[in-house]
Design an enzyme around this catalytic site. Sequence first.
Site, PDB file in Angstrom:
ATOM      1  N   CYS A 336       0.779  -1.235   0.000  1.00 41.61           N
ATOM      2  CA  CYS A 336       0.000   0.000   0.000  1.00 41.61           C
ATOM      3  C   CYS A 336       0.817   1.295   0.000  1.00 41.61           C
ATOM      4  O   CYS A 336       0.454   2.231  -0.729  1.00 41.61           O
ATOM      5  CB  CYS A 336      -1.035   0.004   1.123  1.00 41.61           C
ATOM      6  N   ARG A 365       7.103 -11.212   5.006  1.00 40.16           N
ATOM      7  CA  ARG A 365       6.788 -10.932   6.395  1.00 40.16           C
ATOM      8  C   ARG A 365       7.443 -11.991   7.253  1.00 40.16           C
ATOM      9  O   ARG A 365       7.426 -13.173   6.911  1.00 40.16           O
ATOM     10  CB  ARG A 365       5.268 -10.955   6.623  1.00 40.16           C
ATOM     11  N   GLN A 383       0.529 -11.024  -2.914  1.00 39.43           N
ATOM     12  CA  GLN A 383      -0.855 -10.653  -2.641  1.00 39.43           C
ATOM     13  C   GLN A 383      -1.544 -10.250  -3.936  1.00 39.43           C
ATOM     14  O   GLN A 383      -0.941  -9.591  -4.770  1.00 39.43           O
ATOM     15  CB  GLN A 383      -0.891  -9.444  -1.711  1.00 39.43           C
ATOM     16  N   ASP A 385      -3.388  -7.825  -4.608  1.00 46.08           N
ATOM     17  CA  ASP A 385      -3.689  -6.628  -3.850  1.00 46.08           C
ATOM     18  C   ASP A 385      -4.343  -5.563  -4.734  1.00 46.08           C
ATOM     19  O   ASP A 385      -4.095  -5.512  -5.931  1.00 46.08           O
ATOM     20  CB  ASP A 385      -2.349  -6.074  -3.328  1.00 46.08           C
ATOM     21  N   HIS A 387      -5.833  -1.257  -4.203  1.00 48.86           N
ATOM     22  CA  HIS A 387      -6.212  -0.149  -3.334  1.00 48.86           C
ATOM     23  C   HIS A 387      -7.141   0.765  -4.094  1.00 48.86           C
ATOM     24  O   HIS A 387      -6.872   1.104  -5.237  1.00 48.86           O
ATOM     25  CB  HIS A 387      -4.962   0.581  -2.840  1.00 48.86           C
ATOM     26  N   LYS A 467     -13.453  -3.922   8.620  1.00 49.27           N
ATOM     27  CA  LYS A 467     -13.163  -4.783   7.467  1.00 49.27           C
ATOM     28  C   LYS A 467     -14.200  -5.882   7.319  1.00 49.27           C
ATOM     29  O   LYS A 467     -14.918  -6.220   8.263  1.00 49.27           O
ATOM     30  CB  LYS A 467     -11.775  -5.398   7.600  1.00 49.27           C
ATOM     31  N   HIS A 513      -8.319  -1.206   1.164  1.00 47.07           N
ATOM     32  CA  HIS A 513      -7.378  -2.276   0.794  1.00 47.07           C
ATOM     33  C   HIS A 513      -8.232  -3.498   0.511  1.00 47.07           C
ATOM     34  O   HIS A 513      -9.145  -3.772   1.286  1.00 47.07           O
ATOM     35  CB  HIS A 513      -6.469  -2.690   1.949  1.00 47.07           C
TER      36      HIS A 513
END
Length: 640
Positions: A336, A365, A383, A385, A387, A467, A513
């Site tokens: 992000c 991670r 991911q 991902d 945004h 979320k 996200h």
Amino acid sequence: MSEYIKIIFPDDTDREFAKRSTPSDIAEQISRKLSQQAIVAKFNDRMVDMNRPLDSDGRIVFYTADDPEGLDTYWHSTSHVMAHAIKKLFPEANFGFGPAIDHGFYYDVEVGRTLTPEDLEKIEKVMQEIIDSDKPFKRRVVTRDEAIELFSERNEKFKLEHIQTLEGELSVYGEGDFIDLCSGPHLVSTKQIKYFKLLNISGAYWKGDESNPMLQRIYGISFPKKSQLDDYLHKLEEARKRDHRRLGKELDLFSINETVGAGLILWHPNGALIRKLIEDFWKDEHLKAGYELVNTPHIARLNLWEVSGHLDFYSESMFKPNEMDNVQYQIKPMNCPFHLAIYKSRTRSYRELPIRWAELGTVYRYERSGVLHGLLRVRGFTQDDAHIFCRPDQLEDEILRCLNFNTYILKTFGFENYDVYLSTRPDNYVGTVENWDKATEALKSALEKLGLAYSIDPGEGVFYGPKIDIKIKDVLDRAWQCTTIQVDFNEPERFDITYRGQDGHDQRPIMVHRALMGSLERFFGVLIENYGGAFPVWLSPVQVILLPITDSHLEHAEILRERLVDSGIRVKLDDRSEKIGYKIRDAEMQKIPYMCIIGDKEIAEATISVRKRKEGDLGSFNVQDFIDRVTHEISTKQIT
RNA sequence: GCCACCAUAGCUCAGCAGGUAGAGCGCCUCACUUGUAAUGAGGUGGCCGCGGGUUCGAUUCCUGCUGGUGGCUCCA
């Protein structure tokens, strides 16, 4: 005082029974079958034992071992019997908690030494003796002092500690000479437990707190019918066969190498091909759905993570930074901040919003060593991902779009059942309560517009916003967390991103996200288990294998192979001098969807004999018909 | 990270009360030329996860590490 009580049944009919009748008495008078099968009852919304005398009017519901409530009691009582058996074998044993869980039960215990699988057998034997002795479960209400005295006598330090935290009426349940602090309900007698098995032993912290001592947790399962126990054990076996780690090896999809590092995935050609197909599909669909694709680096100056706030909150989960030319660089744990940086590369107008940027972004991670698990929990992953930057008035619509898009993407892979969770404001949060409420309302409203059933996880939101989490259910009805859609008030603030509003003033956009598959690694793992390695044709690394009967058919098979390749089919030719049965077995074990047998007959008739994975012989096909069939299955991404 | 268990050939696993290892499958070679889930024979293959200790001698016992398994805790 009346001598009778009025009992109302689920169908709203009612009947009078003598005062102090038990649920058992009542069930007996309704039907013999019910009295035999009922395990536990609910009386005025409280679960009660079948032998609990009832003193007042009320509504009653009976539960059998076919109901979750019934099984819950069944398992809980079995856990007491297990504890009883452990106490007989280990008189010094100290007990923690011993509840029923989704499938079965456990009990946490401290016994002074490490338990072995042989101990489980011994415990099972003693359990059987307790069951056979037909001991009634007896409930007793006790005062706090009585309870303390009772468990002091028994040296049950964990129970004593637990009593301190309990409020209201305390009760204990005993069967035979065993007694346990418990709110119940329980079976009437140990004899009702018919078939059980202790499954495994593991460690568990007392009260789930890392700073507390670790107890030994014993898991088990029980059922009234042998067939149920057999089915359950069979299902465990099925799950074992589908284990993605095992299939990953057998089908040569991926590996993890000690020298490379724990939690780091090597995608072999077969796995990498499937990944490519997923990625292509994902990118194409995102472009169609109004997203734009972006790409960002794997590392960035540490400063970026200071700005984003990750360093404060998550540095424990980040790999340590690297220093080059006196600058600290951090390998990315998230995508992000980069997308925010792109946003900030120029001024934005309200006319541009919503902006939807998607990236298959690989992040690293640091996960604690004990949590790593095949593809499902790793240290490096990609991911899926995206945004979304939008105006407050666009939020609900964007959430709606995300949910619809998600449903479409997951459905393509065969996932149509979900558990949906809405996580609300935690104690530790940023932003204003007002914003949180608005965003939570937007999420709720979107879920409701789609008619999606969801449960609320109070206080489980991330510190930066509420979320929606979605767990997909696979063919064995196991739930896997993949999709997450998170509203973020924090990062737009920290990066100070704005858009020029209609009124000429700068406004703060809201950021969402979202990851649908979660990570490619995890999703791949789930796919492997869901399909049991038998991927649908569009995802199969090899879609068709040609099996010539003898070497003399090789030449013809080669011509066919080229024809299939030209049609866009991934095809292999098994040119080994083996018997056809051997080649078929091999192809079946490789889970190749279509096998084409080519011999004299096929060459003479210009056909192929087609065999489908798991189903067997489909008979003779005209070559073009077969090609049409396969290419159709591929283009429509047919599931089976 | 914590508790427990585990690590022997590419895979699945046996073995060793301490004397440097074995099976099946795979792979390679040869023969067979095969009709819907295993043709036969021969061969190849191992620093017994890595380091330290005990011992005349360690794959075996002890210990540290690494990796894995089942859970716990954690999961932005």
